[in-house]
Write an enzyme that holds these catalytic residues in place. Structure first.
Site, mmCIF file in Angstrom:
data_model
loop_
_atom_site.group_PDB
_atom_site.id
_atom_site.type_symbol
_atom_site.label_atom_id
_atom_site.label_comp_id
_atom_site.label_asym_id
_atom_site.label_seq_id
_atom_site.Cartn_x
_atom_site.Cartn_y
_atom_site.Cartn_z
ATOM 1 N N ASP A 450 0.766 -1.114 0.037
ATOM 2 C CA ASP A 450 -0.009 -0.042 -0.134
ATOM 3 C C ASP A 450 0.860 1.329 -0.100
ATOM 4 O OD1 ASP A 450 0.992 -0.740 2.611
ATOM 5 O OD2 ASP A 450 -0.691 0.473 3.701
ATOM 6 N N ARG A 454 5.642 4.322 6.028
ATOM 7 C CA ARG A 454 5.376 4.288 7.429
ATOM 8 C C ARG A 454 5.571 2.865 8.132
ATOM 9 N NH1 ARG A 454 -0.621 5.882 5.591
ATOM 10 N NH2 ARG A 454 -1.419 3.974 5.233
ATOM 11 N N ASP A 455 4.987 2.760 9.039
ATOM 12 C CA ASP A 455 4.849 1.476 9.983
ATOM 13 C C ASP A 455 3.722 0.414 9.425
ATOM 14 O OD1 ASP A 455 3.198 2.892 10.836
ATOM 15 O OD2 ASP A 455 3.373 2.192 12.853
ATOM 16 N N GLU A 456 3.705 0.209 8.091
ATOM 17 C CA GLU A 456 2.823 -0.747 7.244
ATOM 18 C C GLU A 456 3.495 -1.240 6.222
ATOM 19 O OE1 GLU A 456 -1.957 -0.154 6.104
ATOM 20 O OE2 GLU A 456 -0.656 1.653 6.860
ATOM 21 N N ASP A 463 -5.910 -2.564 -2.714
ATOM 22 C CA ASP A 463 -5.311 -1.768 -3.740
ATOM 23 C C ASP A 463 -4.774 -2.391 -4.850
ATOM 24 O OD1 ASP A 463 -4.979 -0.978 -0.692
ATOM 25 O OD2 ASP A 463 -3.654 0.536 -1.302
ATOM 26 N N TRP A 518 -11.609 -6.128 -1.311
ATOM 27 C CA TRP A 518 -10.491 -6.255 -1.059
ATOM 28 C C TRP A 518 -10.453 -7.885 -1.195
ATOM 29 C CZ3 TRP A 518 -12.205 -1.795 -0.006
ATOM 30 C CH2 TRP A 518 -11.076 -0.637 0.349
ATOM 31 N N GLU A 731 -2.394 8.862 -0.818
ATOM 32 C CA GLU A 731 -3.230 8.066 -0.307
ATOM 33 C C GLU A 731 -4.620 8.702 -0.274
ATOM 34 O OE1 GLU A 731 -3.811 5.285 3.650
ATOM 35 O OE2 GLU A 731 -2.389 6.894 3.649
ATOM 36 N N HIS A 752 1.009 6.041 -2.760
ATOM 37 C CA HIS A 752 0.140 5.197 -2.326
ATOM 38 C C HIS A 752 -0.540 5.034 -4.035
ATOM 39 C CE1 HIS A 752 -1.275 3.738 1.629
ATOM 40 N NE2 HIS A 752 -2.521 3.117 0.840
#
Length: 855
Positions: A450, A454-456, A463, A518, A731, A752
């Site tokens: 995605d 960041r912390d992802e 997506d 999704w 995003e 994103h």
């Protein structure tokens, strides 16, 4: 056919054409080739494949016009077997072409019995908060080496070194898969690195996805708490004997100078600590299931570009900042001169500036900081080994008088082959498309993530579900997404539920509830790959997964076949939703869910048709028809109004045939157009509606509204970020607010790709290039020139060769030029006319007078 018109771009499976393949993972690799434009007018009726198996040559003749992913005609390959392949073709005249260039492939290891190596893990060192470990062995090699192969993988990530030479430029091997079910191994030709006498094989291990921080919950060690290495070095001698050096309990281990490494937090490196050749610690043998080892289907992660610094300056707080001019994914490479032993340098990363300082709030808990402790032994090049960051700006501490020439951005990503381009007369539109490309480059780093900063950095299914058509136009993603889909199948729950992220790190059920759009990645992504590449095999492999997802939705929908009442993401990040509540979209989530149920059931029916599965075709065709009837009964008024009266709801209903008749569709199109006008042609859709709204406007006769929507530059719009200086897709439509401050929402990424899915419509409609049959065997050319443009062009490397559509305005009207590759046909519908031209391969030109091509 000219004598020089030979088959070209011969390739195995989805690997690059005219390039040898090492370690192919199937014993029956399919073959493809292209014919050059010099052969325009040639129509293949048969082909011959020549296969060289260690000097034994066989030729196989096949009466067929196929040239893409044709079946392997010979006996199956054995592990390690090497083959050379040439192709020639015959046309309707009966004449054969010459032979193509020979392309070679070498099989990987197909059976667990092929492995004698065992995983080894450092003993007493290499723990979670300890320096990165090194494992190594020494061995003697006699004279007469013919070839050497290294088969290797790791729990964690690794860089292998043989006698001081890095075995590959691959980054973060073995990559990220559903490790509990599939672990990739790599195959390297290291013949040039082995020498007679004493040799040393070394590997440094990093945490990577296996053991580092993973996910926004702060988890570490998701897959295990011990790093381990597996290596099997096979040395083939001139005599035919094979010497095997394999990881076992005799290997040794040591600590490296990498004191800490993490994808989210960065790397700390002590350059005073050399990578020693003297390993002082033992290793433990780790028992694992070698049947989980799989060969790579797609390309590795590698350095794809190096960007120079554009500007170095001091911020208001006195910090040294660097602008690389492009939001990208990778790491900094810093050149430093004379230094003092123990001197420390710190590099922080961010995508944007806020108040003329590094804007780090969107990183959330990710530190994105690299630290270096210098050796003091002359000039040094600083670059971390086991981390990556998403950034345009860097802050450097510990270097005086930093200059642009001292620092650069090393861009990392899966080494995908570019195959699609778009350009136009509008600079902003071109920048939008370039932003889509860079967003994809940054997020296609072994899995389709995605965001990269960041912390992802997770493989969210929603997506890629919406972005797959754009991705498959821009790059060859066949092997990349095929591997990801294998992980999706492996992670799918017994009841058919598809986790929200693949690979699924939330085994506790955080992502285990079924979500429309999704979970539909299970049906949509393989179908898109089939449409764009003609790969029937991906449908065969993914059919059960797709069917199980639809069955799961059917079970949740109950007897009325309406998917209602479940928690849903819905039209995620609708711009009208509050920053802290992205679920609150205009489109009713039940409408979104029930519409996707119909769509996926229909896709499964189409898959069954292609695969010749008559029973499933009838079953899912009937299910789709019944679910469609239920949708219309529950959510559509007789006059065409769709429940929740949102742009996304109308776009889904129009494109997915969820309306009772043409009259209702026309009314729905009028209402959609009115909603777009009421919004002043500003975006009013989230993840689900954004890829659909322009298509829905187009097919209901509102192309001018679609164009005004595309060219809008006020917030929210596709061009608003461009006007704000964006170099990737954001995003949120307003990730950065007009006053230059960062959106206050918790989720604010500036890289994103999802909302860049509009690029697919730009390729198909603005430029006019689209597939009309699987794999572009037939091409549709139907441009809709916007009044805002003077020209547009799309180019795409189809499986048959490059297709090009270009139109431009002149004082006379519009000039349209179309290049159709050999092996395909095209249906050309020039703009502003009712003409339809069915053409063969070649270059076709049309002039459309002003009366037919009005602006």
């Amino acid at each position: 056919m000219p004598s020089h018109a030979l088959p070209t771009a011969v390739r195995f499976e989805h690997f690059d054409g005219d390039r040898d393949v090492l370690g192919i993972g199937t014993s029956r690799p399919r073959l493809s080739w292209q014919m050059p434009m010099a052969a325009a007018g040639f129509v293949q009726v048969s082909y011959e494949i020549e296969i060289d198996r260690s000097g034994a040559i066989d030729t196989f003749a096949v009466e067929s016009a196929d040239q893409v992913l044709v079946p392997w005609p010979a006996a199956s390959l054995k592990s390690r077997e090497q083959v050379g392949v040439r192709v020639r073709v015959r046309g309707q005249s009966g004449n054969w072409s010459g032979w193509s260039k020979q392309v070679r492939a070498e099989a990987g290891l197909f059976d667990r019995g092929d492995w004698t190596a065992r995983f080894v893990s450092p003993r007493d060192i290499g723990g979670l908060d300890q320096p990165a470990p090194v494992v190594s062995t020494q061995f003697d090699v006699p004279e007469g080496v013919m070839s050497v192969r290294l088969y290797s993988t790791a729990h964690g990530i690794y860089v292998a070194d043989l006698n001081g030479g890095r075995v590959s430029e691959d980054q973060f091997a073995p990559g990220w898969t559903a490790y509990d079910a599939r672990l990739r191994y790599q195959v390297y030709d290291v013949t040039a690195l082995v020498a007679p006498g004493r040799n040393t094989l070394t590997a440094v291990l990093g945490n990577g996805w296996y053991r580092g921080r993973l996910g926004y919950l702060g988890d570490r060690g998701v897959y295990g708490d011990r790093l381990a290495f597996l290596a099997q070095l096979e040395i083939t001698m001139a005599s035919g004997d094979v010497i095997t050096i394999a990881t076992d309990g005799r290997w040794r281990s040591a600590e490296s100078g990498i004191l800490a490494d993490d994808f989210y937090n960065g790397q700390t490196t002590d350059l005073r600590h050399p990578f020693t050749d003297i390993a002082t610690h033992d290793v433990d043998v780790i028992e694992t299931d070698h049947s989980l080892l799989v060969a790579a289907e797609g390309p590795p992660v590698r350095t794809t570009q190096v960007l120079p610094a554009r500007r170095v300056w001091r911020s208001p707080s006195g910090r040294t900042l660097v602008d690389f001019g492009q939001n990208a994914v990778g790491r900094v490479r810093l050149h430093v001169g004379a230094s003092t032993a123990g001197q420390q340098i710190l590099i922080r990363h961010a995508e944007v500036l806020e108040n003329n300082e590094l804007g780090t709030r969107p990183l959330r808990a990710a530190e994105a900081t690299d630290r270096f402790i210098l050796s003091g032994q002359g000039s040094e090049i600083l670059e971390p080994l086991f981390t990556f960051h998403g950034f345009r700006y860097a802050e450097v501490t510990g270097v005086d008088d930093l200059e642009e020439a001292d620092i650069e951005l090393v861009v990392l990503g899966s080494e995908l082959r570019r195959k699609g381009w778009f350009t136009s007369s509008d600079a902003d539109l071109n920048q939008l498309h370039e932003n889509v490309v860079w967003g994809m480059r940054g997020n296609f780093l072994d899995v389709p993530t995605d965001c990269p900063q960041r912390d992802e950095r997770l493989g969210w299914t929603g997506d890629i579900q919406i972005f797959a058509p754009t991705a498959s136009f821009l790059y060859d993603v066949s092997g990349f997404l095929s591997s990801w889909l294998a992980d999706l199948s492996a992670e799918q729950l017994p009841d058919g539920t598809v986790p929200h992220i693949i690979p699924d790190i939330f085994k506790s059920g955080v992502s285990a509830w079924p979500a429309a759009a999704w979970g539909d990645a299970a049906t949509v992504v393989p179908w898109v790959l089939y449409e764009r590449t003609g790969d029937r095999g991906i449908l065969e492999r993914q059919f059960d997964s797709a069917r199980q997802w639809v069955d799961a939705v059917r079970d949740r929908s109950g007897s009325d076949l309406l998917w209602r009442g479940d928690r849903q993401f819905g039209d995620w990040l609708d711009p009208t939703a509050p920053p802290d509540d992205p679920f609150r979209a205009k489109a009713d989530p039940d409408v979104v869910a029930s519409a996707h149920f119909v769509r996926s059931a229909e896709i499964v029916a189409r898959m069954a048709t292609v695969l010749g599965r008559a029973h499933e075709e009838a079953l899912y065709s009937d299910l789709a028809a019944a679910a469609r009837t239920a949708f219309i009964r529950a959510f559509v008024e007789p006059g065409g109004a769709v429940h929740s009266d949102s742009q996304t709801a109308y776009a889904m209903a129009i494109l997915w045939d969820l309306l009772p008749d043409e009259k209702a569709r026309d009314a729905a199109g009028e209402r959609l157009a009115q909603l777009v006008r009421d919004s002043d042609w500003r975006i009013s859709t989230g993840f689900v509606g954004t890829p659909l709204v322009c298509d829905a406007l187009e097919i209901t006769g509102h192309i001018d509204d679609a164009h005004r929507l595309l060219f809008q530059s006020e917030l929210p719009s596709w061009l608003y970020p461009v006007r704000m200086g964006a170099t990737t897709i954001w995003e949120r439509w307003d990730s950065m607010l007009p006053d230059g401050t960062i959106n206050p929402g918790e989720m604010t990424s500036f890289n994103h790709y999802a909302l860049g899915a509009i690029a697919d419509w730009m390729h198909r409609s603005v430029a006019g290039l689209a597939p009309a049959a699987p794999g572009y065997r037939a091409i549709s050319v139907r441009p809709h020139p916007p009044a805002q443009l003077d020209f547009a062009e799309a180019r795409h490397g189809t499986p048959y060769g490059e297709a090009i559509v270009r139109w431009h305005r002149t004082h006379v009207g519009i000039e349209l030029a179309v290049t159709v590759p050999v092996g395909t046909t095209a249906v050309i519908e020039p703009p502003g006319t009712d003409e339809i031209h069915r053409v063969e391969a070649g270059v076709h030109r049309y002039t459309l007078p002003n009366r037919k091509a009005h602006r």
